[in-house]
Design a protein around this motif. Structure first.
Motif, short mmCIF file in Angstrom:
data_model
loop_
_atom_site.label_atom_id
_atom_site.label_comp_id
_atom_site.label_asym_id
_atom_site.label_seq_id
_atom_site.Cartn_x
_atom_site.Cartn_y
_atom_site.Cartn_z
N PHE A 92 32.75 53.97 41.66
CA PHE A 92 31.79 52.90 42.56
C PHE A 92 32.26 51.76 43.41
O PHE A 92 32.04 51.63 43.83
N ALA A 93 32.73 51.29 42.03
CA ALA A 93 33.45 49.97 41.97
C ALA A 93 34.93 49.96 42.66
O ALA A 93 34.66 48.94 43.25
N VAL B 294 28.94 48.13 33.07
CA VAL B 294 29.39 48.90 33.29
C VAL B 294 31.15 48.90 33.61
O VAL B 294 32.01 48.91 33.55
N SER B 295 30.80 48.09 35.48
CA SER B 295 32.49 48.45 36.26
C SER B 295 32.94 46.79 35.83
O SER B 295 34.47 46.50 36.18
N THR B 296 31.99 45.81 35.50
CA THR B 296 33.51 44.83 34.40
C THR B 296 33.65 45.34 33.86
O THR B 296 35.42 44.57 33.67
N GLY B 297 33.28 45.81 32.96
CA GLY B 297 34.42 46.57 31.61
C GLY B 297 35.53 47.60 31.91
O GLY B 297 36.43 47.15 31.61
N THR C 246 29.99 44.33 41.56
CA THR C 246 31.52 44.00 40.67
C THR C 246 32.32 43.48 41.89
O THR C 246 32.88 42.78 42.32
N GLY C 247 32.95 45.51 42.55
CA GLY C 247 33.88 45.41 43.26
C GLY C 247 33.79 44.51 44.52
O GLY C 247 35.18 43.80 45.17
#
Length: 275
Positions: free
Chosen positions: A82-83, A175-178, A252-253
């Motif tokens: 998604f990101a 989570v997407s930062t992870g 995030t993205g």
């Protein structure tokens, strides 16, 4: 411990999005299946440790092991694509289309679901002598959580649906930062630390993750939760997927792409100081 500057890992994000979008269907399904299976096994591990210690924070601290393993092995979660995948479209990479992105998301989601269901079945067998005995404390905890995170939201109507959507947004922000964290370093140790921190935050705050929930609710039903598939989908999975999409793509993205991509390469002197 090597560290990559934002302008460096931002390009890696776009490159990763393009690579995932162009991956063969067979590989997408295998990698997403394994990601779903490994992540959700870590859910069972985290719940077990939380029940054994009586400290939910312990579960949050150990849960990231699953996320770290699946990322180091090159597997894919729906929350991660998604990101990353939309960035390839934003950058107008050749051959990257909206149709291709939607196909990728569908395949990754399907693979994650199948992997999560496999883990739920196997753990259910292991915890109940092949469903011939009542579940233990960990199984009962999962059943209670499944009821609370569906019927509990349903009791509040529209406000409950909005709440779980927002919990999905906040979840995939972390989570997407992870996912990006795995790109911040060239060393295994650096990657692990950068991934572990945001994942512990999401799990500790009990935010909503689409793939975790692909395990939690089927497992909860296997453990005796008084909910239906419709309860799971309407009052959790659907708003969570939408929230995860917004959190990963926008917070995030999108933000990292907007501020760090194409901002100029770092000087060699500065890069050397940071490594």
């Amino acid at each position: 411990m090597s560290y990559l500057l934002p302008s460096e890992f931002a390009k890696k994000m776009v490159d990763a999005g393009e690579a995932k979008l162009k991956m063969a269907t067979r590989d997408v399904l295998i990698r997403s299946y394994m990601a779903g299976a490994i992540l959700t096994l870590a859910v069972a591990f985290a719940v077990t440790t939380a029940v054994q210690t009586g400290l939910p924070i312990v579960g949050a601290l150990v849960f990231p092991v699953g996320f770290v393993l699946l990322n180091l092995l090159g597997f894919d979660l729906l929350t991660g694509v998604f990101a990353l995948v939309p960035l390839a479209l934003l950058d107008k990479r050749r051959g990257c289309t909206f149709k291709g992105m939607m196909k990728n998301w569908l395949l990754v989601g399907l693979g994650n679901l199948l992997g999560a269901l496999t883990t739920a079945l196997l753990v259910g067998i292991a915890w109940t002598f092949a469903f011939t005995t009542e579940p233990g404390a960990a199984g009962q905890a999962i059943a209670k959580a499944a009821e609370a995170r569906t019927l509990g939201f349903a009791a509040h109507g529209g406000a409950g649906w909005l709440t779980v959507f927002v919990a999905g947004v906040l979840c995939n922000w972390m989570v997407s930062t992870g996912v990006v964290g795995a790109m911040l370093s060239n060393s295994v140790g650096g990657k692990v630390i950068a991934m572990w921190l945001p994942i512990a935050v999401f799990f500790g705050l009990v935010f909503e993750h689409a793939v975790v929930n692909m395990f939690l609710f089927p497992m909860g039903m296997l453990m005796g939760a008084d909910i239906t598939i419709a309860d799971w989908l309407l009052w959790n999975e659907i708003p969570v997927i939408l929230g995860n999409l917004v959190g990963g793509l926008v917070l995030t993205g999108g933000m990292l792409y907007a501020t760090h991509y194409k901002t100029g390469a770092p000087t060699a002197e500065f890069s050397e100081k940071m490594n």
